[in-house]
Design a protein around this motif. Sequence first.
Motif, PDB file in Angstrom:
ATOM      1  N   SER A  24       0.842  -1.197   0.000  1.00 16.45           N
ATOM      2  CA  SER A  24       0.000   0.000   0.000  1.00 16.45           C
ATOM      3  C   SER A  24       0.870   1.236   0.000  1.00 16.45           C
ATOM      4  CB  SER A  24      -0.938   0.004   1.214  1.00 16.45           C
ATOM      5  OG  SER A  24      -0.200   0.005   2.413  1.00 16.45           O
ATOM      6  N   GLY A  25       0.275   2.363  -0.379  1.00 19.20           N
ATOM      7  CA  GLY A  25       0.993   3.627  -0.357  1.00 19.20           C
ATOM      8  C   GLY A  25       1.758   3.942  -1.626  1.00 19.20           C
ATOM      9  N   PHE A  26       1.651   3.079  -2.624  1.00 15.24           N
ATOM     10  CA  PHE A  26       2.291   3.324  -3.918  1.00 15.24           C
ATOM     11  C   PHE A  26       1.550   2.516  -4.981  1.00 15.24           C
ATOM     12  CE2 PHE A  26       4.722  -0.662  -4.588  1.00 15.24           C
ATOM     13  CZ  PHE A  26       4.633  -1.225  -3.319  1.00 15.24           C
ATOM     14  N   THR A  27       1.855   2.789  -6.246  1.00 18.70           N
ATOM     15  CA  THR A  27       1.207   2.078  -7.345  1.00 18.70           C
ATOM     16  C   THR A  27       1.918   0.747  -7.543  1.00 18.70           C
ATOM     17  OG1 THR A  27       0.625   4.187  -8.375  1.00 18.70           O
ATOM     18  CG2 THR A  27       0.472   2.196  -9.742  1.00 18.70           C
ATOM     19  N   PHE A  28       1.352  -0.286  -6.951  1.00 17.96           N
ATOM     20  CA  PHE A  28       1.991  -1.607  -6.897  1.00 17.96           C
ATOM     21  C   PHE A  28       2.355  -2.112  -8.292  1.00 17.96           C
ATOM     22  CE2 PHE A  28       3.064  -5.572  -5.056  1.00 17.96           C
ATOM     23  CZ  PHE A  28       2.492  -6.593  -5.796  1.00 17.96           C
ATOM     24  N   SER A  29       1.477  -1.919  -9.247  1.00 18.89           N
ATOM     25  CA  SER A  29       1.687  -2.458 -10.595  1.00 18.89           C
ATOM     26  C   SER A  29       2.833  -1.788 -11.341  1.00 18.89           C
ATOM     27  CB  SER A  29       0.400  -2.332 -11.408  1.00 18.89           C
ATOM     28  OG  SER A  29       0.006  -0.978 -11.501  1.00 18.89           O
ATOM     29  N   SER A  30       3.377  -0.708 -10.794  1.00 18.88           N
ATOM     30  CA  SER A  30       4.475   0.012 -11.448  1.00 18.88           C
ATOM     31  C   SER A  30       5.855  -0.449 -10.994  1.00 18.88           C
ATOM     32  CB  SER A  30       4.345   1.518 -11.191  1.00 18.88           C
ATOM     33  OG  SER A  30       3.166   2.027 -11.782  1.00 18.88           O
ATOM     34  N   TYR A  31       5.897  -1.390 -10.067  1.00 18.69           N
ATOM     35  CA  TYR A  31       7.173  -1.794  -9.487  1.00 18.69           C
ATOM     36  C   TYR A  31       7.382  -3.302  -9.545  1.00 18.69           C
ATOM     37  CZ  TYR A  31       7.610   2.881  -7.512  1.00 18.69           C
ATOM     38  OH  TYR A  31       7.721   4.224  -7.351  1.00 18.69           O
ATOM     39  N   ALA A  32       8.614  -3.684  -9.870  1.00 21.57           N
ATOM     40  CA  ALA A  32       9.013  -5.065  -9.650  1.00 21.57           C
ATOM     41  C   ALA A  32       9.129  -5.298  -8.139  1.00 21.57           C
ATOM     42  CB  ALA A  32      10.351  -5.337 -10.331  1.00 21.57           C
ATOM     43  N   MET A  33       9.035  -6.562  -7.750  1.00 16.43           N
ATOM     44  CA  MET A  33       9.068  -6.913  -6.332  1.00 16.43           C
ATOM     45  C   MET A  33       9.948  -8.141  -6.119  1.00 16.43           C
ATOM     46  SD  MET A  33       6.997  -4.718  -4.825  1.00 16.43           S
ATOM     47  CE  MET A  33       6.733  -5.509  -3.234  1.00 16.43           C
ATOM     48  N   GLY A  34      10.350  -8.334  -4.883  1.00 16.48           N
ATOM     49  CA  GLY A  34      11.191  -9.487  -4.597  1.00 16.48           C
ATOM     50  C   GLY A  34      10.995 -10.022  -3.188  1.00 16.48           C
ATOM     51  N   TRP A  35      11.477 -11.233  -2.996  1.00 17.32           N
ATOM     52  CA  TRP A  35      11.513 -11.880  -1.680  1.00 17.32           C
ATOM     53  C   TRP A  35      12.967 -12.158  -1.309  1.00 17.32           C
ATOM     54  CZ3 TRP A  35       7.440 -12.460   1.526  1.00 17.32           C
ATOM     55  CH2 TRP A  35       6.155 -12.449   0.993  1.00 17.32           C
TER      56      TRP A  35
END
Length: 124
Positions: A24-35
């Motif tokens: 939350s707090g940002f446009t999730f679909s605009s960022y790559a993510m990682g674990w």
Amino acid sequence: VQLVESGGGLAQPGGSLRLSCAASGFTFSSYAMGWFRQAPGKEREFVAAINRRSSSTYSADSVKGRFTISRDNAKNTLYLQMNSLKPEDTALYYCGRAINWVPMMSTLREYDYWGQGTQVTVSS
């Protein structure tokens, strides 16, 4: 920016767990993510990463064929499906927001925000 992991717990060797990371707090679909994960006394290590549209992923050799990263942009959520768990998978698991998408995505400097982590313990 807020990242909240959940889904950790105690699993037996060979078992499965599914981790979630609510963003939350940002446009999730605009960022790559990682674990990433961190075991006691060890450095935080890369587990898996996924690009914005789920068209490309990277995984550490230690989890290939066992862990699957995915995301649901409509739900602003990142997932890590963990199968065939081993005792050496025991760690605190963190999700992170990537700054850019580069080959491997396996170093900490490629991420700018982190969640608080969820504990995974694999033991009989």
